[in-house]
Design a protein around this motif. Structure first.
Motif, PDB file in Angstrom:
ATOM      1  N   LEU A 132      49.875  45.834  26.170  1.00 52.11           N
ATOM      2  CA  LEU A 132      49.169  44.772  25.461  1.00 52.11           C
ATOM      3  C   LEU A 132      47.675  45.060  25.488  1.00 52.11           C
ATOM      4  O   LEU A 132      47.098  45.267  26.558  1.00 52.11           O
ATOM      5  CB  LEU A 132      49.447  43.414  26.118  1.00 52.11           C
ATOM      6  CG  LEU A 132      50.871  42.879  25.989  1.00 52.11           C
ATOM      7  CD1 LEU A 132      51.124  41.814  27.054  1.00 52.11           C
ATOM      8  CD2 LEU A 132      51.109  42.311  24.607  1.00 52.11           C
ATOM      9  N   ASP A 133      47.061  45.082  24.304  1.00 50.18           N
ATOM     10  CA  ASP A 133      45.609  45.234  24.199  1.00 50.18           C
ATOM     11  C   ASP A 133      45.001  43.863  23.942  1.00 50.18           C
ATOM     12  O   ASP A 133      45.409  43.159  23.007  1.00 50.18           O
ATOM     13  CB  ASP A 133      45.253  46.176  23.047  1.00 50.18           C
ATOM     14  CG  ASP A 133      45.786  47.581  23.269  1.00 50.18           C
ATOM     15  OD1 ASP A 133      45.798  48.040  24.431  1.00 50.18           O
ATOM     16  OD2 ASP A 133      46.184  48.225  22.280  1.00 50.18           O
ATOM     17  N   PHE A 134      44.031  43.462  24.776  1.00 47.73           N
ATOM     18  CA  PHE A 134      43.373  42.158  24.644  1.00 47.73           C
ATOM     19  C   PHE A 134      41.906  42.337  24.308  1.00 47.73           C
ATOM     20  O   PHE A 134      41.261  43.287  24.756  1.00 47.73           O
ATOM     21  CB  PHE A 134      43.481  41.360  25.939  1.00 47.73           C
ATOM     22  CG  PHE A 134      44.873  40.889  26.251  1.00 47.73           C
ATOM     23  CD1 PHE A 134      45.391  39.757  25.643  1.00 47.73           C
ATOM     24  CD2 PHE A 134      45.671  41.577  27.160  1.00 47.73           C
ATOM     25  CE1 PHE A 134      46.664  39.312  25.927  1.00 47.73           C
ATOM     26  CE2 PHE A 134      46.952  41.146  27.445  1.00 47.73           C
ATOM     27  CZ  PHE A 134      47.453  40.010  26.827  1.00 47.73           C
ATOM     28  N   ALA A 135      41.388  41.392  23.515  1.00 42.70           N
ATOM     29  CA  ALA A 135      39.962  41.343  23.205  1.00 42.70           C
ATOM     30  C   ALA A 135      39.452  39.945  23.525  1.00 42.70           C
ATOM     31  O   ALA A 135      40.070  38.945  23.144  1.00 42.70           O
ATOM     32  CB  ALA A 135      39.710  41.676  21.740  1.00 42.70           C
ATOM     33  N   GLY A 136      38.304  39.869  24.246  1.00 43.85           N
ATOM     34  CA  GLY A 136      37.728  38.592  24.638  1.00 43.85           C
ATOM     35  C   GLY A 136      37.070  37.871  23.475  1.00 43.85           C
ATOM     36  O   GLY A 136      36.989  38.399  22.357  1.00 43.85           O
ATOM     37  N   PRO A 137      36.644  36.614  23.729  1.00 48.90           N
ATOM     38  CA  PRO A 137      36.466  36.009  25.059  1.00 48.90           C
ATOM     39  C   PRO A 137      37.711  35.271  25.541  1.00 48.90           C
ATOM     40  O   PRO A 137      38.538  34.830  24.759  1.00 48.90           O
ATOM     41  CB  PRO A 137      35.328  35.029  24.814  1.00 48.90           C
ATOM     42  CG  PRO A 137      35.556  34.566  23.395  1.00 48.90           C
ATOM     43  CD  PRO A 137      36.064  35.779  22.664  1.00 48.90           C
ATOM     44  N   GLY A 138      37.798  35.144  26.871  1.00 46.73           N
ATOM     45  CA  GLY A 138      38.872  34.400  27.486  1.00 46.73           C
ATOM     46  C   GLY A 138      39.171  34.924  28.872  1.00 46.73           C
ATOM     47  O   GLY A 138      38.664  35.973  29.279  1.00 46.73           O
ATOM     48  N   THR A 139      39.985  34.182  29.614  1.00 50.62           N
ATOM     49  CA  THR A 139      40.362  34.566  30.974  1.00 50.62           C
ATOM     50  C   THR A 139      41.833  34.923  31.014  1.00 50.62           C
ATOM     51  O   THR A 139      42.687  34.136  30.617  1.00 50.62           O
ATOM     52  CB  THR A 139      40.065  33.436  31.971  1.00 50.62           C
ATOM     53  OG1 THR A 139      38.666  33.167  31.985  1.00 50.62           O
ATOM     54  CG2 THR A 139      40.508  33.825  33.380  1.00 50.62           C
ATOM     55  N   LEU A 140      42.118  36.109  31.486  1.00 55.25           N
ATOM     56  CA  LEU A 140      43.464  36.662  31.557  1.00 55.25           C
ATOM     57  C   LEU A 140      43.968  36.520  32.990  1.00 55.25           C
ATOM     58  O   LEU A 140      43.271  36.877  33.938  1.00 55.25           O
ATOM     59  CB  LEU A 140      43.404  38.136  31.146  1.00 55.25           C
ATOM     60  CG  LEU A 140      44.684  38.935  31.025  1.00 55.25           C
ATOM     61  CD1 LEU A 140      45.499  38.457  29.837  1.00 55.25           C
ATOM     62  CD2 LEU A 140      44.332  40.415  30.868  1.00 55.25           C
ATOM     63  N   LEU A 141      45.171  35.986  33.173  1.00 57.71           N
ATOM     64  CA  LEU A 141      45.752  35.847  34.506  1.00 57.71           C
ATOM     65  C   LEU A 141      46.748  36.970  34.733  1.00 57.71           C
ATOM     66  O   LEU A 141      47.701  37.138  33.966  1.00 57.71           O
ATOM     67  CB  LEU A 141      46.444  34.493  34.654  1.00 57.71           C
ATOM     68  CG  LEU A 141      45.565  33.248  34.530  1.00 57.71           C
ATOM     69  CD1 LEU A 141      46.398  31.994  34.740  1.00 57.71           C
ATOM     70  CD2 LEU A 141      44.409  33.300  35.522  1.00 57.71           C
ATOM     71  N   MET A 142      46.526  37.723  35.801  1.00 57.93           N
ATOM     72  CA  MET A 142      47.380  38.861  36.148  1.00 57.93           C
ATOM     73  C   MET A 142      48.026  38.592  37.504  1.00 57.93           C
ATOM     74  O   MET A 142      47.477  37.882  38.338  1.00 57.93           O
ATOM     75  CB  MET A 142      46.543  40.147  36.221  1.00 57.93           C
ATOM     76  CG  MET A 142      45.768  40.458  34.974  1.00 57.93           C
ATOM     77  SD  MET A 142      46.828  40.970  33.631  1.00 57.93           S
ATOM     78  CE  MET A 142      47.567  42.429  34.363  1.00 57.93           C
ATOM     79  N   GLN A 143      49.211  39.193  37.722  1.00 56.66           N
ATOM     80  CA  GLN A 143      49.824  39.154  39.050  1.00 56.66           C
ATOM     81  C   GLN A 143      49.702  40.545  39.670  1.00 56.66           C
ATOM     82  O   GLN A 143      49.928  41.550  39.004  1.00 56.66           O
ATOM     83  CB  GLN A 143      51.266  38.688  38.963  1.00 56.66           C
ATOM     84  CG  GLN A 143      52.134  39.391  37.954  1.00 56.66           C
ATOM     85  CD  GLN A 143      53.482  38.725  37.773  1.00 56.66           C
ATOM     86  OE1 GLN A 143      53.734  37.633  38.278  1.00 56.66           O
ATOM     87  NE2 GLN A 143      54.381  39.381  37.065  1.00 56.66           N
ATOM     88  N   ALA A 144      49.353  40.564  40.950  1.00 50.37           N
ATOM     89  CA  ALA A 144      49.038  41.838  41.616  1.00 50.37           C
ATOM     90  C   ALA A 144      50.266  42.659  41.986  1.00 50.37           C
ATOM     91  O   ALA A 144      50.131  43.762  42.495  1.00 50.37           O
ATOM     92  CB  ALA A 144      48.203  41.565  42.867  1.00 50.37           C
ATOM     93  N   ARG A 145      51.452  42.114  41.727  1.00 51.27           N
ATOM     94  CA  ARG A 145      52.686  42.867  41.905  1.00 51.27           C
ATOM     95  C   ARG A 145      53.528  42.736  40.642  1.00 51.27           C
ATOM     96  O   ARG A 145      53.433  41.739  39.927  1.00 51.27           O
ATOM     97  CB  ARG A 145      53.484  42.361  43.120  1.00 51.27           C
ATOM     98  CG  ARG A 145      52.797  42.625  44.456  1.00 51.27           C
ATOM     99  CD  ARG A 145      52.722  44.110  44.746  1.00 51.27           C
ATOM    100  NE  ARG A 145      52.104  44.384  46.035  1.00 51.27           N
ATOM    101  CZ  ARG A 145      50.794  44.582  46.220  1.00 51.27           C
ATOM    102  NH1 ARG A 145      49.957  44.501  45.178  1.00 51.27           N
ATOM    103  NH2 ARG A 145      50.319  44.832  47.407  1.00 51.27           N
TER     104      ARG A 145
END
Length: 204
Positions: free
Chosen positions: A188-201
């Motif tokens: 997935l390619d994202f372009a801002g603005p905004g806040t992306l939530l990721m999980q570290a596992r």
């Protein structure tokens, strides 16, 4: 509905506090304990639920209010995502631990249908107001993208992103194996603005 978390980020538990008569939807097998008087009803069957493994039930507080303690099946974090009624969020399937009636699931959200080519992909869209409680496979990273900033994400590590982010789905290797339903072989390619939530596992 108010959410308080503990034992984060490794073994997160969410305590959901409900006002008198307030309800929340959650899978029955995620409930650790609740205050006395909380009632449980299965919307699928329209009756009381004794064993509701995996399927969502509706839990309602009595006249004096109450609480539920919820935990995902595996280790990881729990994250209350506050929806403001203006911006919707795209959330990884199976990541929602609990949601109030004020937060709706948009099953036919057109941008996701376009993204996945009309197939049932690895994301769901939510709108409305209130806390949407998410279960993460690891600690949650909030990545803030500035206007025009670009980032590439592997789907198995994505937890949620707002409608304000532009998103493009592509194959990592056009000749390799890919799955719209799991995200295998895709990016997935994202372009801002905004806040992306990721999980570290990686999601299970």
């Amino acid at each position: 509905m108010q959410v308080h978390t503990r034992h984060t980020p490794a073994f997160g538990v969410a305590r959901v506090r409900l006002a008198p008569g307030e309800a929340v939807q959650a899978a029955a097998d995620t409930v650790i304990a609740s205050s006395f008087g909380i009632t449980e009803v299965s919307p699928a069957r329209g009756g009381l639920r004794a064993h509701g493994k995996g399927a969502p039930s509706v839990f309602t507080a009595p006249a004096e209010g109450g609480w539920l303690d919820l935990a995902p099946a595996g280790p990881g974090d729990v994250y209350p995502l506050e929806l403001d009624g203006r911006t919707g969020w795209n959330v990884a399937k199976e990541a929602v631990l609990a949601r109030p009636a004020s937060v709706r699931l948009d099953q036919h959200w057109r941008p996701l249908q376009t993204l996945f080519g009309g197939d049932s992909g690895f994301l769901d869209h939510y709108g409305g107001t209130g806390p949407l409680v998410l279960a993460s496979a690891g600690p949650v990273d909030a990545l803030k993208l500035e206007p025009g900033e670009l980032i590439t994400v592997r789907p198995q590590y994505l937890l949620a992103y707002p409608d304000s982010l532009q998103c493009r789905l592509r194959a990592l290797d056009p000749s390799g194996q890919q799955s719209i339903r799991t995200g295998e072989g895709l990016a997935l390619d994202f372009a801002g603005p905004g806040t992306l939530l990721m999980q570290a596992r990686k999601s299970r």
